[in-house]
Design a protein around this motif. Structure first.
Motif, PDB file in Angstrom:
ATOM      1  N   ASN A  95       0.817  -1.217   0.000  1.00  0.00           N
ATOM      2  CA  ASN A  95       0.000   0.000   0.000  1.00  0.00           C
ATOM      3  C   ASN A  95       0.855   1.274   0.000  1.00  0.00           C
ATOM      4  O   ASN A  95       0.340   2.378   0.058  1.00  0.00           O
ATOM      5  CB  ASN A  95      -0.988   0.000   1.166  1.00  0.00           C
ATOM      6  N   HIS A  96       2.184   1.132  -0.048  1.00  0.00           N
ATOM      7  CA  HIS A  96       3.133   2.242  -0.171  1.00  0.00           C
ATOM      8  C   HIS A  96       2.959   3.319   0.897  1.00  0.00           C
ATOM      9  O   HIS A  96       3.097   4.499   0.626  1.00  0.00           O
ATOM     10  CB  HIS A  96       3.071   2.864  -1.573  1.00  0.00           C
ATOM     11  N   ASP A  97       2.691   2.864   2.136  1.00  0.00           N
ATOM     12  CA  ASP A  97       2.580   3.830   3.227  1.00  0.00           C
ATOM     13  C   ASP A  97       3.889   3.961   4.023  1.00  0.00           C
ATOM     14  O   ASP A  97       3.956   4.706   4.989  1.00  0.00           O
ATOM     15  CB  ASP A  97       1.431   3.452   4.170  1.00  0.00           C
ATOM     16  N   GLY A  98       4.955   3.251   3.601  1.00  0.00           N
ATOM     17  CA  GLY A  98       6.242   3.337   4.274  1.00  0.00           C
ATOM     18  C   GLY A  98       6.339   2.440   5.487  1.00  0.00           C
ATOM     19  O   GLY A  98       7.344   2.463   6.193  1.00  0.00           O
ATOM     20  N   VAL A  99       5.300   1.641   5.734  1.00  0.00           N
ATOM     21  CA  VAL A  99       5.288   0.728   6.879  1.00  0.00           C
ATOM     22  C   VAL A  99       4.857  -0.642   6.368  1.00  0.00           C
ATOM     23  O   VAL A  99       3.907  -0.755   5.600  1.00  0.00           O
ATOM     24  CB  VAL A  99       4.292   1.216   7.968  1.00  0.00           C
ATOM     25  N   ILE A 100       5.541  -1.675   6.814  1.00  0.00           N
ATOM     26  CA  ILE A 100       5.138  -3.030   6.444  1.00  0.00           C
ATOM     27  C   ILE A 100       4.365  -3.595   7.627  1.00  0.00           C
ATOM     28  O   ILE A 100       4.906  -3.795   8.714  1.00  0.00           O
ATOM     29  CB  ILE A 100       6.360  -3.914   6.122  1.00  0.00           C
ATOM     30  N   ASP A 101       3.070  -3.832   7.413  1.00  0.00           N
ATOM     31  CA  ASP A 101       2.276  -4.424   8.481  1.00  0.00           C
ATOM     32  C   ASP A 101       2.318  -5.950   8.365  1.00  0.00           C
ATOM     33  O   ASP A 101       2.884  -6.511   7.437  1.00  0.00           O
ATOM     34  CB  ASP A 101       0.833  -3.888   8.463  1.00  0.00           C
ATOM     35  N   ARG A 102       1.700  -6.618   9.297  1.00  0.00           N
ATOM     36  CA  ARG A 102       1.743  -8.086   9.368  1.00  0.00           C
ATOM     37  C   ARG A 102       1.153  -8.723   8.113  1.00  0.00           C
ATOM     38  O   ARG A 102       1.684  -9.700   7.618  1.00  0.00           O
ATOM     39  CB  ARG A 102       0.984  -8.547  10.629  1.00  0.00           C
ATOM     40  N   PHE A 105       3.634  -8.443   5.295  1.00  0.00           N
ATOM     41  CA  PHE A 105       4.758  -9.322   5.545  1.00  0.00           C
ATOM     42  C   PHE A 105       4.419 -10.774   5.242  1.00  0.00           C
ATOM     43  O   PHE A 105       5.194 -11.481   4.600  1.00  0.00           O
ATOM     44  CB  PHE A 105       5.225  -9.181   7.002  1.00  0.00           C
ATOM     45  N   ASP A 106       3.249 -11.220   5.686  1.00  0.00           N
ATOM     46  CA  ASP A 106       2.824 -12.613   5.444  1.00  0.00           C
ATOM     47  C   ASP A 106       2.550 -12.871   3.966  1.00  0.00           C
ATOM     48  O   ASP A 106       2.729 -14.004   3.501  1.00  0.00           O
ATOM     49  CB  ASP A 106       1.569 -12.931   6.264  1.00  0.00           C
ATOM     50  N   ALA A 107       2.186 -11.852   3.217  1.00  0.00           N
ATOM     51  CA  ALA A 107       1.829 -12.018   1.800  1.00  0.00           C
ATOM     52  C   ALA A 107       3.060 -12.107   0.902  1.00  0.00           C
ATOM     53  O   ALA A 107       2.929 -12.469  -0.255  1.00  0.00           O
ATOM     54  CB  ALA A 107       0.939 -10.864   1.342  1.00  0.00           C
ATOM     55  N   ARG A 108       4.206 -11.823   1.419  1.00  0.00           N
ATOM     56  CA  ARG A 108       5.370 -11.808   0.543  1.00  0.00           C
ATOM     57  C   ARG A 108       5.665 -13.168   0.088  1.00  0.00           C
ATOM     58  O   ARG A 108       5.963 -13.775  -0.716  1.00  0.00           O
ATOM     59  CB  ARG A 108       6.591 -11.218   1.229  1.00  0.00           C
TER      60      ARG A 108
END
Length: 108
Positions: A95-102, A105-108
């Motif tokens: 979502n390009h908000d500068g923060v990687i949420d859970r 991270f799990d979707a990578r």
């Protein structure tokens, strides 16, 4: 090892005053004029000889090339290091908000 035989001479023309002064100086130093002149010649020959650790022309060129590569890598390294993690972060931060949420991270 036996010292080399001294069988060659050099003729030098001097004024009487210079010769007398030189002989007096040698006498003060308790050595012969021949010893003083041989020492002077040895020092001159040694001063002209290249150092035994000399790398020669190609060694200096090689060192200069190596230093150039190190300097070039030092300039390029920050941009190389910055590009890889930035790409990976942008791919995970969906979502390009500068923060990687859970969820990201799990979707990578």
């Amino acid at each position: 090892m036996k010292p080399a035989k001294k069988n060659v001479s050099i003729e030098v023309r001097l004024s009487d005053e210079i010769k007398s002064a030189f002989m007096d100086r040698c006498r003060d130093q308790v050595r012969s004029a021949s010893e003083a002149i041989r020492q002077f010649i040895d020092e001159q020959v040694e001063a002209r000889s290249p150092p035994s650790h000399s790398w020669g022309r190609y060694g200096r060129i090689g060192v200069a090339g190596l230093l150039g590569m190190v300097a070039g890598f030092g300039v390029a390294a920050p941009s190389i290091a910055r590009s890889t993690p930035t790409l990976a972060f942008e791919q995970v931060d969906r979502n390009h908000d500068g923060v990687i949420d859970r969820r990201e991270f799990d979707a990578r």
